[in-house]
Design an enzyme around this catalytic site. Structure first.
Site, PDB file in Angstrom:
ATOM      1  N   SER A 222       0.804  -1.223   0.000  1.00  0.00           N
ATOM      2  CA  SER A 222       0.000   0.000   0.000  1.00  0.00           C
ATOM      3  C   SER A 222       0.838   1.275   0.000  1.00  0.00           C
ATOM      4  CB  SER A 222      -0.969  -0.010   1.180  1.00  0.00           C
ATOM      5  OG  SER A 222      -0.259   0.139   2.377  1.00  0.00           O
TER       6      SER A 222
ATOM      7  N   LYS B 139      -6.028   3.820   9.254  1.00  0.00           N
ATOM      8  CA  LYS B 139      -5.071   4.715   8.621  1.00  0.00           C
ATOM      9  C   LYS B 139      -5.521   6.165   8.736  1.00  0.00           C
ATOM     10  CE  LYS B 139      -3.061   1.469   5.374  1.00  0.00           C
ATOM     11  NZ  LYS B 139      -3.052   0.962   3.998  1.00  0.00           N
TER      12      LYS B 139
END
Ligand SMILES: Nc1ncnc2c1ncn2[C@@H]1O[C@H](COP(=O)(O)OP(=O)(O)OP(=O)(O)O)[C@@H](O)[C@H]1O
Ligand SMILES: [Mg+2]
Length: 801
Positions: A675, A718
C-alpha cells in the site's frame, strides 16, 4: 514257633528293624512292660495301635505286624513317665495277648524276610535312585537332620535301606504299616520311592506357599511397623488427631453435600475409600486428597442468577464505555438472543482491535451486564496443551488445566470466561494449545469437556466464552468458531470524552483526589493526547493521566497548591517535554520525503518514505527492514518512474548516472505490504525533479506498472492515524471511497479525503509545484533503459492489502 515278650503298644509311630528310636512311655501297663523287659533280656514287642486314642488297646486294636526290639537305655523322668531308646530287630506277627502281672505279654511269631541279593544290577539301580530321591526329599523336609542322607548312602542292603528310608518319611501310620508288611525288599524299595515322589510334590508346593506367606507377612509387618512409627512421630510433634478420622469424615460429608454428577460421585467415593486405606502422610494420600479438594471445590450445579433485561444491559455497557456504538449494539443483540432462547449455542464473540481500545474491559462489562461472574485467562505465551487441559495425575505435582482452575475461582458454573489475547497462543513440541481450545469453544462439544487431571466430563455449556485478540492471525479452525467484532481505535474527540468520563474519575479515585482538586481543560486533554501519546487506544493516555494525578497529589499534600487546573500551558510541568510532535504539517515541505499511511496490528500509523539519488547506474536500493511484497512494490514503482520519466520532466539519461535509494525510517520495525506504492512513486519523482512534497498530505494505495492506484485495507485505522498526526489531506484509492461512508463524522470533518485513481492525480495533489513534461528525442534513447510497453488494461490484477 512262638514266644512271649512284654507288649509296648505305640500310639502313632511304626518302628522298623535296625532303627533306633526314642520313645516316651507314660501308660502304667507300658511302664510295667518296660520294667519286665529290663529285668529279662531287654527284649520287647513293639506294635502300632489302629486307633492312637485308645488307652488300653486289646488285640483288635492293634496291627498284626510289629517288631521285636531291644530297650537300650531307660530314663525315668520326675513325672513318672519314662524315656526309652529302643532298637528294632526283627519283624514279627502278633498272635495273641496274655495279661501278666501289671503288664501284657504278646505271643509272637518272628517272620523271615524274602531273600534279595544286594549285588544285582536292578537292585543297585533301585537303591541308587532311592538314595538320590531321598536327598532331594531331605533338602525340602526341614524336620530331617541334614546328615540323614549321608548315613543312608552307606547302607548297602536293599531291605535295610528301604526300612531306613521308610522310618524317615513323614507319612501316615497306615502307610508305614504297609511298608512294614511288605516282605520283598525290592518291592519295598519301590514303594518308598513312590511315597517319596508323592511327598516331594507336596513339599514343593508347601515350600512355595511358605515363602509366599513369609514375604507377605514381612511386608505387612513392615508397613504396620512404619505406620506405628509415623504415628509416634506425629504424636511427638503434637499433630495428633489432626490427621485421620476428622478430616476423612469431613470429606465424606462434603461429598454427600456437593451436587456432583453421577460419574464424579462414583469417582469421589472411590478416591475416599482409597484415601482411608492409605497412611495419612504418604505421598499417595496427598495426591488423593488434592484430587478430592479440586473435585469438591468445583462449582457443581452452582449458578449465578442471570439478568435478562436487555435495556439494562445496554445501560451497563454505555455506563462503562464511551463510544463503541456498533460494538455495543452487536453485543446487546447477542445477549437478546441468549435471553430469549436461554441457550448459549451461538458462536463465540471475539473482540479484535489494537491495544488499549477496551477489549478486556468490555469483557468485564458484559459480565456485569448479564450478572455473570467474571474470569479472565490470558492466553499470551501459553504453549503447552496441558496448561489448558491439565496434567495427568500420574505426574507428581500435576494440576488441573486453566479452564477448570478458573471455574473453581469463579465459583459458579455459568461465568463469563474471557480468553484474553487468543492470537498470542504459542505452539511447540509440547502440543498445540489451540487444539484444546477448539473443544472448549465448540458449544456442541463443551458439555463434555475432559480435563486430564479430573479425568471426568465437566459441563462447560453454561459458560459464556468471550475472546479478545489484536489481530486475526490465528489458526483457521479457531477463527471459524468465533464471531469477529472489530474495535478500530478512537478519534481525538472520542479520546477526550473517554478521558473526561472514565479515565480521569478513575485515576482521581485511585489517587484519593477529591473532585474539585484536579481539573483538566479540554485544551490540556487534547494536548496530552497530541503530544504525549500516539496510539489507537487510550492506555498511554490513562498512564499519563495517572502521572498528572500523582504529581498533583504531591503538590497538594506538600501544600504548594489547593486545587490544580491543568491547561495546555502548564502541562509540561507535570509531564515533562513533549514526546511527539503533532501535525507533520508544521514541518517544511521536503524533496523526496512523503508521508505514507501504514496499518499494523496496533492500529494505523504514519510512515515516512524517503528517496534520494546517488551516483550509480539506474539501480534501486532499499533499506528499512522491508518485506518481500514491499520490495517488489518499490521495484514496480521504479519501473513505472523510468517508463514515464519524460512525462514528469525527468531526463531518462539520468538513470545512466544515478541510483535511487529508498528508505523507510524507524529502520528496526519490519514493514511490508503494497500500500505504500503511490508514496514510493511520489518520493522518487520528487527527488528526481527536485520538487518538494507537501508534508500535510498523506497517501496510501497500491500502484500498478501503468500508474493505476489500487485499493487498500485498514482504511479507518489509517485515517485515524492521519488525524492523530495532524494531516489535513489524505489521498485514497478511489475504489476505497465506499469505505468512507462508514467513517465517523469527526474523521470526515477533520480531514479532506481525496479519492485518486491514477498516479498523475496523486502528483498533482502532493507535489508543491506541478511537474513540467519535457521533450525527449529518440536520439537520446540509447541512454535510457527499455521502456515497458503498456499491458491491456484488464490484465491488471493486484492482491489487495
Ligand atoms: N470506550 C471506552 N470507554 C471507557 N474506557 C475505556 C474505553 N476504551 C478503553 N477504555 C479503558 O482503557 C483501558 C485499557 O483497555 P483494555 O485493557 O480493555 O484494552 P485492551 O483492548 O484489552 O488492550 P490489549 O489488546 O492491550 O489487551 C482500560 O482501563 C479501559 O477501561
Ligand atoms: Mg486486553
Amino acid at each position: 514257633m512262638t514266644r512271649h515278650l512284654p507288649l509296648l503298644p505305640l500310639r502313632d509311630i511304626v518302628v522298623f528293624p535296625q532303627r533306633i528310636v526314642p520313645l516316651f512311655v507314660g501308660r502304667e501297663k507300658s511302664v510295667a512292660a518296660l520294667e519286665a523287659a529290663m529285668a529279662a533280656n531287654k527284649e520287647l514287642f513293639l506294635v502300632a495301635q489302629l486307633d492312637p486314642g485308645e488307652d488300653d488297646p486289646g488285640r483288635d486294636d492293634l496291627y498284626d505286624l510289629g517288631v521285636v526290639a531291644t530297650a537300650m537305655q531307660l530314663l525315668k523322668l520326675p513325672d513318672g513317665t519314662v524315656r526309652v531308646l529302643v532298637e528294632g530287630a526283627k519283624r514279627a506277627r502278633l498272635v495273641n495277648l496274655e495279661p501278666r502281672d501289671g503288664f501284657v505279654a504278646a505271643e509272637i511269631e518272628e517272620i523271615e524276610e524274602e531273600e534279595e541279593s544286594a549285588g544285582g544290577p536292578e537292585a543297585q539301580a533301585l537303591m541308587r535312585s532311592v538314595i538320590e530321591q531321598f536327598e532331594n526329599y531331605a533338602k525340602l523336609n526341614k524336620r530331617l537332620p541334614p546328615e540323614t542322607g549321608i548315613q543312608l548312602a552307606e547302607i548297602d542292603n536293599p531291605s535295610l535301606l528301604a526300612d531306613a528310608v521308610a522310618s524317615n518319611l513323614s507319612i501316615k501310620v497306615a502307610d508305614k504299616q504297609a511298608l512294614l508288611g511288605e516282605l520283598n525288599p525290592a518291592r519295598r524299595l519301590e514303594m518308598v520311592f513312590a511315597f517319596m515322589e508323592g511327598e516331594l510334590g507336596v513339599l514343593q508346593v508347601e515350600k512355595k506357599i511358605r515363602s509366599r506367606v513369609k514375604r507377605q507377612m514381612e511386608k505387612t509387618q513392615r508397613e504396620y511397623y512404619l505406620n506405628e512409627q509415623l504415628k509416634a512421630i506425629q504424636r511427638e510433634l503434637g499433630n495428633e488427631g489432626e490427621e485421620g478420622g476428622d478430616e476423612l469424615q469431613e470429606l465424606a460429608q462434603k461429598i454427600r453435600k456437593t451436587k456432583l454428577s453421577k460419574e464424579a460421585r462414583t469417582r469421589a467415593d472411590a478416591e475416599l475409600k482409597k484415601l482411608r486405606a492409605m497412611a495419612p502422610m504418604s505421598a499417595e494420600a496427598t495426591v488423593a486428597r488434592n484430587y478430592l479438594d479440586v473435585l469438591l471445590s468445583l462449582p457443581w450445579g452452582k449458578k449465578s442468577k442471570l439478568k435478562k433485561d436487555i435495556a439494562e444491559a445496554q445501560a451497563v455497557l454505555d455506563e462503562d464505555h464511551f463510544a463503541l456504538e456498533k460494538v455495543k449494539e452487536r453485543i446487546v443483540e447477542y445477549l437478546a438472543v441468549q435471553a430469549r432462547t436461554n441457550k448459549l449455542k451461538g458462536p463465540i464473540l471475539c473482540l479484535v482491535g489494537p491495544p488499549g481500545v477496551g477489549k478486556t474491559s468490555l469483557g468485564r462489562s458484559i459480565a456485569r451486564a448479564t450478572g455473570r461472574e467474571f474470569v479472565r485467562q490470558s492466553l499470551g505465551g501459553v504453549r503447552d496443551e496441558a496448561e489448558i487441559r491439565g496434567h495427568r495425575r500420574t505426574y507428581i505435582g500435576s494440576l488441573p488445566g486453566k479452564i477448570i482452575s478458573n471455574l473453581k475461582k469463579a465459583g459458579a458454573s455459568n461465568p463469563l470466561f474471557l480468553l484474553d489475547e487468543i492470537d498470542k497462543l504459542g505452539q511447540d513440541f509440547r502440543g498445540d494449545p489451540s487444539s484444546a481450545l477448539l473443544e472448549v469453544l465448540d458449544p456442541e462439544q463443551n458439555s463434555r469437556f475432559q480435563d486430564h487431571y479430573l479425568e471426568l466430563d465437566y459441563d462447560l455449556s453454561d459458560v459464556m466464552f468471550v475472546t479478545t485478540a489484536n489481530s486475526l492471525d490465528m489458526p483457521q479452525p479457531l477463527l471459524d468458531r468465533m464471531e469477529i467484532i472489530r474495535l478500530e481505535g478512537y478519534t481525538e474527540d472520542e479520546k477526550v470524552e473517554i478521558a473526561k468520563r472514565h479515565l480521569i474519575p478513575k485515576q482521581m479515585e485511585a489517587h484519593g483526589l477529591k473532585e474539585d482538586e484536579l481539573v483538566f481543560t479540554d485544551q490540556a486533554l487534547k494536548a496530552i493526547i497530541r503530544h504525549y501519546t500516539r496510539e489507537a487506544g487510550v492506555r498511554t493516555l490513562e498512564r499519563e493521566l495517572a502521572k498528572v494525578a500523582r504529581k498533583s497529589l504531591r503538590q497538594i499534600l506538600e501544600g504548594k497548591a489547593e486545587t490544580i487546573e491543568l491547561t495546555a500551558e502548564n502541562l509540561n510541568e507535570f509531564l515533562g517535554v513533549r514526546k511527539y510532535r503533532y501535525g507533520i504539517g508544521e514541518e517544511e515541505d521536503q524533496i523526496g520525503a512523503v508521508t505514507g499511511l501504514a496499518w499494523t496490528e496496533v492500529g494505523g500509523e504514519l510512515l515516512t518514505i524517503e528517496a534520494v539519488t546517488v551516483p550509480g547506474k539506474g539501480q534501486i536500493k532499499t533499506t528499512g527492514k522491508l518485506g518481500e511484497v514491499m520490495q517488489e512494490s518499490i521495484q514496480a514503482a521504479m519501473s513505472f518512474v523510468k517508463a514515464r520519466a519524460p512525462a514528469y520532466g525527468v531526463k531518462p539519461s539520468i538513470f545512466a548516472r544515478k541510483d535511487i535509494h529508498v528508505h523507510l525510517p524507524e529502520g528496526a520495525v519490519p514493514k511490508d505490504g503494497p500500500s505504500a506504492g503511490v508514496g514510493m512513486v511520489t518520493a522518487m519523482i520528487s527527488t528526481l525533479t527536485g520538487i518538494p512534497v507537501r508534508r500535510d498530505v498523506a497517501m496510501t494505495g497500491e500502484v500498478t506498472l501503468r500508474g493505476r492506484v489500487l485499493p487498500i485495507g485498514g482504511l479507518k485505522e489509517k485515517l485515524l492515524a492521519a488525524l492523530r498526526g495532524g494531516i489535513t489531506t489524505v489521498l485514497i484509492p478511489s475504489e476505497n471511497e465506499k469505505d468512507v461512508a462508514e467513517l465517523p463524522e469527526t474523521v470526515k470533518q477533520g480531514i479532506e479525503i481525496v479519492p485518486v485513481s491514477h498516479v498523475d492525480e496523486v502528483l498533482a495533489r502532493a507535489l508543491a509545484e506541478p511537474v513540467s513534461p519535457i521533450e525527449w528525442s529518440d536520439a537520446d534513447e540509447h541512454a535510457v533503459e527499455p521502456v515497458i510497453p503498456a499491458a491491456p488494461s484488464d490484465g491488471e490484477t493486484a492482491i489487495r492489502h
